[in-house]
Write a protein that holds these residues in place. Sequence first.
Motif, PDB file in Angstrom:
ATOM      1  N   VAL A 117       3.326   8.583   2.232  1.00  0.00           N
ATOM      2  CA  VAL A 117       3.366   8.561   0.771  1.00  0.00           C
ATOM      3  C   VAL A 117       2.244   7.629   0.314  1.00  0.00           C
ATOM      4  O   VAL A 117       2.227   6.448   0.656  1.00  0.00           O
ATOM      5  CB  VAL A 117       4.719   8.037   0.246  1.00  0.00           C
ATOM      6  CG1 VAL A 117       4.816   8.273  -1.253  1.00  0.00           C
ATOM      7  CG2 VAL A 117       5.872   8.688   0.987  1.00  0.00           C
ATOM      8  N   SER A 118       1.286   8.178  -0.456  1.00  0.00           N
ATOM      9  CA  SER A 118       0.096   7.414  -0.824  1.00  0.00           C
ATOM     10  C   SER A 118       0.429   6.304  -1.817  1.00  0.00           C
ATOM     11  O   SER A 118       1.201   6.498  -2.757  1.00  0.00           O
ATOM     12  CB  SER A 118      -0.954   8.345  -1.434  1.00  0.00           C
ATOM     13  OG  SER A 118      -2.052   7.582  -1.876  1.00  0.00           O
ATOM     14  N   LEU A 119      -0.171   5.142  -1.604  1.00  0.00           N
ATOM     15  CA  LEU A 119       0.026   4.012  -2.520  1.00  0.00           C
ATOM     16  C   LEU A 119      -1.038   3.977  -3.605  1.00  0.00           C
ATOM     17  O   LEU A 119      -0.958   3.179  -4.532  1.00  0.00           O
ATOM     18  CB  LEU A 119      -0.010   2.694  -1.743  1.00  0.00           C
ATOM     19  CG  LEU A 119       1.339   2.084  -1.370  1.00  0.00           C
ATOM     20  CD1 LEU A 119       2.187   3.071  -0.597  1.00  0.00           C
ATOM     21  CD2 LEU A 119       1.145   0.812  -0.566  1.00  0.00           C
ATOM     22  N   ASP A 120      -2.088   4.781  -3.441  1.00  0.00           N
ATOM     23  CA  ASP A 120      -3.152   4.844  -4.437  1.00  0.00           C
ATOM     24  C   ASP A 120      -3.913   3.522  -4.586  1.00  0.00           C
ATOM     25  O   ASP A 120      -4.467   3.228  -5.634  1.00  0.00           O
ATOM     26  CB  ASP A 120      -2.567   5.266  -5.803  1.00  0.00           C
ATOM     27  CG  ASP A 120      -3.597   6.043  -6.611  1.00  0.00           C
ATOM     28  OD1 ASP A 120      -4.452   6.666  -5.972  1.00  0.00           O
ATOM     29  OD2 ASP A 120      -3.547   5.978  -7.852  1.00  0.00           O
ATOM     30  N   ARG A 121      -3.916   2.697  -3.552  1.00  0.00           N
ATOM     31  CA  ARG A 121      -4.678   1.445  -3.536  1.00  0.00           C
ATOM     32  C   ARG A 121      -4.889   1.063  -2.073  1.00  0.00           C
ATOM     33  O   ARG A 121      -4.234   1.621  -1.194  1.00  0.00           O
ATOM     34  CB  ARG A 121      -3.942   0.344  -4.289  1.00  0.00           C
ATOM     35  CG  ARG A 121      -2.574  -0.002  -3.734  1.00  0.00           C
ATOM     36  CD  ARG A 121      -1.780  -0.859  -4.703  1.00  0.00           C
ATOM     37  NE  ARG A 121      -1.264  -0.050  -5.795  1.00  0.00           N
ATOM     38  CZ  ARG A 121       0.017   0.368  -5.857  1.00  0.00           C
ATOM     39  NH1 ARG A 121       0.887   0.011  -4.956  1.00  0.00           N
ATOM     40  NH2 ARG A 121       0.414   1.131  -6.842  1.00  0.00           N
ATOM     41  N   ARG A 171       6.394   1.026   7.748  1.00  0.00           N
ATOM     42  CA  ARG A 171       5.091   1.117   8.410  1.00  0.00           C
ATOM     43  C   ARG A 171       4.065   1.527   7.375  1.00  0.00           C
ATOM     44  O   ARG A 171       4.283   2.463   6.607  1.00  0.00           O
ATOM     45  CB  ARG A 171       5.133   2.177   9.518  1.00  0.00           C
ATOM     46  CG  ARG A 171       5.985   1.791  10.706  1.00  0.00           C
ATOM     47  CD  ARG A 171       5.966   2.885  11.755  1.00  0.00           C
ATOM     48  NE  ARG A 171       6.670   4.071  11.304  1.00  0.00           N
ATOM     49  CZ  ARG A 171       6.602   5.271  11.895  1.00  0.00           C
ATOM     50  NH1 ARG A 171       5.839   5.447  12.957  1.00  0.00           N
ATOM     51  NH2 ARG A 171       7.278   6.284  11.428  1.00  0.00           N
ATOM     52  N   TYR A 172       2.918   0.847   7.378  1.00  0.00           N
ATOM     53  CA  TYR A 172       1.837   1.165   6.446  1.00  0.00           C
ATOM     54  C   TYR A 172       0.584   1.584   7.210  1.00  0.00           C
ATOM     55  O   TYR A 172       0.196   0.931   8.185  1.00  0.00           O
ATOM     56  CB  TYR A 172       1.527  -0.034   5.552  1.00  0.00           C
ATOM     57  CG  TYR A 172       2.630  -0.315   4.555  1.00  0.00           C
ATOM     58  CD1 TYR A 172       2.656   0.325   3.325  1.00  0.00           C
ATOM     59  CD2 TYR A 172       3.653  -1.208   4.864  1.00  0.00           C
ATOM     60  CE1 TYR A 172       3.676   0.085   2.411  1.00  0.00           C
ATOM     61  CE2 TYR A 172       4.675  -1.460   3.958  1.00  0.00           C
ATOM     62  CZ  TYR A 172       4.682  -0.806   2.734  1.00  0.00           C
ATOM     63  OH  TYR A 172       5.693  -1.042   1.836  1.00  0.00           O
ATOM     64  N   VAL A 173      -0.038   2.658   6.745  1.00  0.00           N
ATOM     65  CA  VAL A 173      -1.291   3.145   7.335  1.00  0.00           C
ATOM     66  C   VAL A 173      -2.384   3.098   6.270  1.00  0.00           C
ATOM     67  O   VAL A 173      -2.119   2.863   5.091  1.00  0.00           O
ATOM     68  CB  VAL A 173      -1.159   4.605   7.822  1.00  0.00           C
ATOM     69  CG1 VAL A 173      -0.181   4.709   8.983  1.00  0.00           C
ATOM     70  CG2 VAL A 173      -0.747   5.533   6.679  1.00  0.00           C
ATOM     71  N   THR A 174      -3.605   3.327   6.706  1.00  0.00           N
ATOM     72  CA  THR A 174      -4.716   3.554   5.778  1.00  0.00           C
ATOM     73  C   THR A 174      -5.398   4.846   6.198  1.00  0.00           C
ATOM     74  O   THR A 174      -5.639   5.070   7.396  1.00  0.00           O
ATOM     75  CB  THR A 174      -5.693   2.369   5.787  1.00  0.00           C
ATOM     76  OG1 THR A 174      -5.038   1.230   5.221  1.00  0.00           O
ATOM     77  CG2 THR A 174      -6.933   2.675   4.966  1.00  0.00           C
ATOM     78  N   PHE A 175      -5.684   5.714   5.223  1.00  0.00           N
ATOM     79  CA  PHE A 175      -6.214   7.035   5.539  1.00  0.00           C
ATOM     80  C   PHE A 175      -7.086   7.523   4.390  1.00  0.00           C
ATOM     81  O   PHE A 175      -7.050   6.959   3.283  1.00  0.00           O
ATOM     82  CB  PHE A 175      -5.058   8.026   5.776  1.00  0.00           C
ATOM     83  CG  PHE A 175      -4.270   8.325   4.530  1.00  0.00           C
ATOM     84  CD1 PHE A 175      -3.403   7.391   3.995  1.00  0.00           C
ATOM     85  CD2 PHE A 175      -4.424   9.540   3.867  1.00  0.00           C
ATOM     86  CE1 PHE A 175      -2.692   7.648   2.829  1.00  0.00           C
ATOM     87  CE2 PHE A 175      -3.709   9.813   2.699  1.00  0.00           C
ATOM     88  CZ  PHE A 175      -2.843   8.868   2.186  1.00  0.00           C
ATOM     89  N   GLY A 176      -7.869   8.560   4.638  1.00  0.00           N
ATOM     90  CA  GLY A 176      -8.606   9.270   3.590  1.00  0.00           C
ATOM     91  C   GLY A 176      -9.921   8.617   3.204  1.00  0.00           C
ATOM     92  O   GLY A 176     -10.337   7.596   3.753  1.00  0.00           O
ATOM     93  N   ASP A 177     -10.593   9.254   2.258  1.00  0.00           N
ATOM     94  CA  ASP A 177     -11.876   8.774   1.763  1.00  0.00           C
ATOM     95  C   ASP A 177     -11.884   8.907   0.244  1.00  0.00           C
ATOM     96  O   ASP A 177     -11.886  10.033  -0.257  1.00  0.00           O
ATOM     97  CB  ASP A 177     -13.000   9.606   2.386  1.00  0.00           C
ATOM     98  CG  ASP A 177     -14.370   9.153   1.904  1.00  0.00           C
ATOM     99  OD1 ASP A 177     -14.481   8.003   1.454  1.00  0.00           O
ATOM    100  OD2 ASP A 177     -15.313   9.970   1.973  1.00  0.00           O
ATOM    101  N   PRO A 178     -11.848   7.834  -0.530  1.00  0.00           N
ATOM    102  CA  PRO A 178     -11.870   6.439  -0.086  1.00  0.00           C
ATOM    103  C   PRO A 178     -10.573   6.062   0.630  1.00  0.00           C
ATOM    104  O   PRO A 178      -9.527   6.660   0.350  1.00  0.00           O
ATOM    105  CB  PRO A 178     -11.990   5.656  -1.402  1.00  0.00           C
ATOM    106  CG  PRO A 178     -11.361   6.550  -2.434  1.00  0.00           C
ATOM    107  CD  PRO A 178     -11.678   7.945  -1.995  1.00  0.00           C
ATOM    108  N   PRO A 179     -10.637   5.075   1.516  1.00  0.00           N
ATOM    109  CA  PRO A 179      -9.447   4.692   2.286  1.00  0.00           C
ATOM    110  C   PRO A 179      -8.354   4.114   1.401  1.00  0.00           C
ATOM    111  O   PRO A 179      -8.591   3.153   0.673  1.00  0.00           O
ATOM    112  CB  PRO A 179      -9.984   3.620   3.258  1.00  0.00           C
ATOM    113  CG  PRO A 179     -11.466   3.788   3.268  1.00  0.00           C
ATOM    114  CD  PRO A 179     -11.824   4.287   1.892  1.00  0.00           C
ATOM    115  N   LEU A 180      -7.181   4.744   1.440  1.00  0.00           N
ATOM    116  CA  LEU A 180      -6.032   4.276   0.664  1.00  0.00           C
ATOM    117  C   LEU A 180      -4.868   4.005   1.603  1.00  0.00           C
ATOM    118  O   LEU A 180      -4.759   4.617   2.662  1.00  0.00           O
ATOM    119  CB  LEU A 180      -5.606   5.335  -0.358  1.00  0.00           C
ATOM    120  CG  LEU A 180      -6.618   5.652  -1.457  1.00  0.00           C
ATOM    121  CD1 LEU A 180      -6.120   6.821  -2.304  1.00  0.00           C
ATOM    122  CD2 LEU A 180      -6.878   4.424  -2.323  1.00  0.00           C
ATOM    123  N   ALA A 181      -4.014   3.079   1.182  1.00  0.00           N
ATOM    124  CA  ALA A 181      -2.839   2.757   1.985  1.00  0.00           C
ATOM    125  C   ALA A 181      -1.757   3.798   1.759  1.00  0.00           C
ATOM    126  O   ALA A 181      -1.702   4.439   0.706  1.00  0.00           O
ATOM    127  CB  ALA A 181      -2.318   1.379   1.612  1.00  0.00           C
TER     128      ALA A 181
END
Length: 271
Positions: A22-26, A3-13
Amino acid sequence: VARYVTFGDPPLAGLVEGEEIVSLDRSLREAISHAAIGGLEPPLDAPRFRLSDVALHAPVPDPGAVFGIGLNYRMHAEETGRPSPERPLVFAKMAGAVTGPAGPVALPAATNALDYEGELAVVIDGHGGVFGYTVADDVTARDLQRSEAQWARAKGGDGFCPMGPWVVTADEAGDPASGWSLRTWVNGELRQDARTDDLLFGVPEVLSFIGETCTLRAGDVILTGTPAGVGVAMDPPRFLAVGDEVRIAIEGIGEIAHRVVARDQWRAARP
Ligand code: MG
């Protein structure tokens, strides 16, 4: 399940692992585009966040295109008094309508007939195929849909496309033609209760039909259509009002819930 989400500012996957991300940093769009070179893998020592600590955006907050399919469930076509289409009825939703799984949806003063449409949404991979599935509300202003030949305003309003909470990859999700339950509630009252194997045009047909003229790109989104039970078909019709909560759940994919707020209030809350 991947499962993949997008979160944060700037939005990261981020990749969901249990109760963590676990952040993908992109961005997810970038990650999908670069899947062949490990784009969907988190880097070693990637930062982790608790899922419950972050506000989720739409899984793809910036899709290049959002397509919708109209009247794609027989019973829904019947309740609207229109014949089932012989070919997929494709329309475009404004990419700017996309918002997170919790919305909110902005109710404009220009409509007196705001309605929900619980739908299975497809997210496209880097080769024009299915990357995965998510849950969406194809919010529609029924009066504008009726009075205007093009549906850009009726279906493209601010926040008219809540999506999420994540994308479940196609290999994990399986085939929607196997019949996933799709249900929609308004303020806790069950309004839509159907299965995804009732789609008139299944996902492969829809992709191939759109592909006759449009190249589907990584992160593009297709809303596959809504089943029977929309507010406009009730007797008397019941439309969404400020404060209402719409909840949509699809078996094996996930659940979203959003409120409806006045558009003036929605605008005031934005820079
Ligand atoms: Mg729809």
